[in-house]
Design a protein around this motif. Structure first.
Motif, PDB file in Angstrom:
ATOM      1  N   THR A 224      15.663  -5.197 -68.532  1.00  0.00           N
ATOM      2  CA  THR A 224      16.845  -4.590 -68.974  1.00  0.00           C
ATOM      3  C   THR A 224      17.795  -4.097 -67.900  1.00  0.00           C
ATOM      4  O   THR A 224      17.339  -3.975 -66.775  1.00  0.00           O
ATOM      5  N   ARG A 225      19.140  -4.242 -68.448  1.00  0.00           N
ATOM      6  CA  ARG A 225      19.979  -3.932 -66.973  1.00  0.00           C
ATOM      7  C   ARG A 225      19.792  -2.446 -66.584  1.00  0.00           C
ATOM      8  O   ARG A 225      19.767  -2.119 -65.537  1.00  0.00           O
ATOM      9  N   VAL A 226      19.385  -1.582 -67.690  1.00  0.00           N
ATOM     10  CA  VAL A 226      19.104  -0.176 -67.147  1.00  0.00           C
ATOM     11  C   VAL A 226      17.858  -0.034 -66.261  1.00  0.00           C
ATOM     12  O   VAL A 226      17.806   0.580 -65.374  1.00  0.00           O
ATOM     13  N   ALA A 227      16.744  -0.576 -66.410  1.00  0.00           N
ATOM     14  CA  ALA A 227      15.631  -0.844 -65.867  1.00  0.00           C
ATOM     15  C   ALA A 227      15.668  -1.311 -64.379  1.00  0.00           C
ATOM     16  O   ALA A 227      15.255  -0.686 -63.424  1.00  0.00           O
ATOM     17  N   LEU A 228      16.583  -2.338 -64.275  1.00  0.00           N
ATOM     18  CA  LEU A 228      16.838  -3.126 -63.040  1.00  0.00           C
ATOM     19  C   LEU A 228      17.720  -1.899 -62.156  1.00  0.00           C
ATOM     20  O   LEU A 228      17.354  -1.870 -61.132  1.00  0.00           O
ATOM     21  N   GLU A 229      18.560  -1.165 -62.662  1.00  0.00           N
ATOM     22  CA  GLU A 229      19.513  -0.516 -61.940  1.00  0.00           C
ATOM     23  C   GLU A 229      18.795   0.706 -61.429  1.00  0.00           C
ATOM     24  O   GLU A 229      18.859   1.090 -60.394  1.00  0.00           O
ATOM     25  N   ALA A 230      17.738   1.262 -62.435  1.00  0.00           N
ATOM     26  CA  ALA A 230      16.854   2.413 -61.998  1.00  0.00           C
ATOM     27  C   ALA A 230      16.129   1.862 -60.906  1.00  0.00           C
ATOM     28  O   ALA A 230      15.762   2.890 -59.845  1.00  0.00           O
ATOM     29  N   TRP A 231      15.347   0.543 -60.871  1.00  0.00           N
ATOM     30  CA  TRP A 231      14.597   0.318 -59.883  1.00  0.00           C
ATOM     31  C   TRP A 231      15.312   0.047 -58.474  1.00  0.00           C
ATOM     32  O   TRP A 231      15.014   0.503 -57.371  1.00  0.00           O
ATOM     33  N   LEU A 232      16.486  -0.504 -58.664  1.00  0.00           N
ATOM     34  CA  LEU A 232      17.173  -0.718 -57.372  1.00  0.00           C
ATOM     35  C   LEU A 232      17.428   0.601 -56.726  1.00  0.00           C
ATOM     36  O   LEU A 232      17.495   0.779 -55.700  1.00  0.00           O
ATOM     37  N   SER A 233      17.888   1.727 -57.696  1.00  0.00           N
ATOM     38  CA  SER A 233      18.389   2.870 -57.077  1.00  0.00           C
ATOM     39  C   SER A 233      17.125   3.736 -56.344  1.00  0.00           C
ATOM     40  O   SER A 233      17.496   4.238 -55.210  1.00  0.00           O
ATOM     41  N   ALA A 234      16.231   3.534 -56.828  1.00  0.00           N
ATOM     42  CA  ALA A 234      14.811   4.183 -56.613  1.00  0.00           C
ATOM     43  C   ALA A 234      14.556   3.531 -54.984  1.00  0.00           C
ATOM     44  O   ALA A 234      13.889   4.072 -54.307  1.00  0.00           O
ATOM     45  N   GLN A 235      14.667   2.069 -55.105  1.00  0.00           N
ATOM     46  CA  GLN A 235      14.254   1.330 -53.683  1.00  0.00           C
ATOM     47  C   GLN A 235      15.218   1.692 -52.638  1.00  0.00           C
ATOM     48  O   GLN A 235      14.910   1.709 -51.486  1.00  0.00           O
ATOM     49  N   LEU A 236      16.397   1.705 -53.003  1.00  0.00           N
ATOM     50  CA  LEU A 236      17.608   1.593 -51.886  1.00  0.00           C
ATOM     51  C   LEU A 236      18.163   2.766 -51.820  1.00  0.00           C
ATOM     52  O   LEU A 236      18.942   3.086 -50.501  1.00  0.00           O
ATOM     53  N   LYS A 237      17.904   3.995 -52.790  1.00  0.00           N
ATOM     54  CA  LYS A 237      18.499   5.368 -52.547  1.00  0.00           C
ATOM     55  C   LYS A 237      19.979   5.401 -51.983  1.00  0.00           C
ATOM     56  O   LYS A 237      20.391   6.176 -51.034  1.00  0.00           O
ATOM     57  N   PRO A 238      20.918   4.890 -52.751  1.00  0.00           N
ATOM     58  CA  PRO A 238      22.261   5.106 -52.511  1.00  0.00           C
ATOM     59  C   PRO A 238      22.838   6.556 -52.389  1.00  0.00           C
ATOM     60  O   PRO A 238      23.943   6.501 -51.561  1.00  0.00           O
TER      61      PRO A 238
END
Length: 258
Positions: free
Chosen positions: A5-19
């Motif tokens: 899902t878009r929501v799950a991908l965004e959450a994973w990217l945020s957790a990894q990249l810590k914007p």
């Protein structure tokens, strides 16, 4: 076919990249919302019209880039090229994800980490075993060439690996001990490289003051191209998404001589 899902991908990217840990010039994360399910991600350096059309042509559900939209101090009106880009993304239901400084800085998938991998350079490590860095946001990396060499030989290596002849400022015969590098438009960080004891500093772009800093400090400078130095982080991030979720990721390189 795997999907996320878009929501799950965004959450994973945020957790990894810590914007949230960066003071950036643009919003990082989901810049334009598209369809809910993602089965195919196209990655690229810049969300240009050419990349958007290529992603749509490949049936992508999401576009993941390093250079996105909505930069600080730009004209906020949506017209001309900005209108055409946004209309194409919205019309295709394409999600647009963009990560600028967070993708430069990531210790494994970031542009600086990946450039070192491509060039065979050895990053220096701090007491915790992490890459040693300096400058604003810790963006400038410090390290060594794979083997002792001169500035001229280092430039030849860069040209061979990146497919682009770098602009060299400094003494070609100078031995390179400590290296410093930061991809993209990081020419102004040469002063931090000098302070860290670098013999040679590499970034993507060059500007008029950079030449004088290099000449007056004795730190050689290589301008290897903004696009040429920033092709690799987003590819590594796409590969990580593919490995983690099984979602198809395709890198499309829209060449840029800058």
């Amino acid at each position: 076919m795997a999907e996320i899902t878009r929501v799950a991908l965004e959450a994973w990217l945020s957790a990894q990249l810590k914007p949230d840990g960066f003071r950036d010039y643009c919003p990082n994360g989901l810049q334009v919302q598209g369809r809910d399910l993602i089965r195919h991600v196209v990655t690229g350096v810049t969300a240009s019209q050419a990349l958007i059309e290529a992603a749509i042509g490949q049936g992508a559900d999401a576009l993941l880039v390093h250079h996105g939209w909505f930069w600080k101090n730009e004209d906020p009106t949506i017209r001309g090229p900005k209108y055409r880009r946004l209309a194409a993304v919205l019309g295709a239901g394409l999600n647009l994800f963009a990560y600028h400084l967070p993708l430069d800085a990531h210790p494994e998938w970031g542009n600086n980490a990946q450039l070192a991998r491509i060039l065979g350079w050895q990053p220096d490590l701090d007491a915790a075993g992490l890459p040693l860095r300096c400058g604003p946001e810790g963006l400038v990396w410090l390290g060594r060439p794979a083997q002792p060499c001169t500035v001229a030989k280092l430039a030849a290596q860069v040209a061979g690996r990146l497919g682009r002849e770098p602009l060299l400022v400094g003494e070609p015969d100078r031995p390179v001990g400590r290296l410093a590098w930061c991809t993209g438009a990081a020419q102004g960080m040469i002063e931090h490289a000098v302070a860290a004891g670098a013999d040679c500093y590499l970034s993507g772009e060059i500007s008029e003051p950079t030449v004088h800093w290099a000449r007056e400090t004795g730190c050689a400078y290589l301008a290897a191209g903004h696009h040429a130095t920033e092709r690799y982080g987003v590819q590594a991030l796409g590969a990580a998404i593919e490995t983690t979720f099984g979602v198809r990721c395709t890198f499309i390189d829209i060449d840029n001589p800058a």
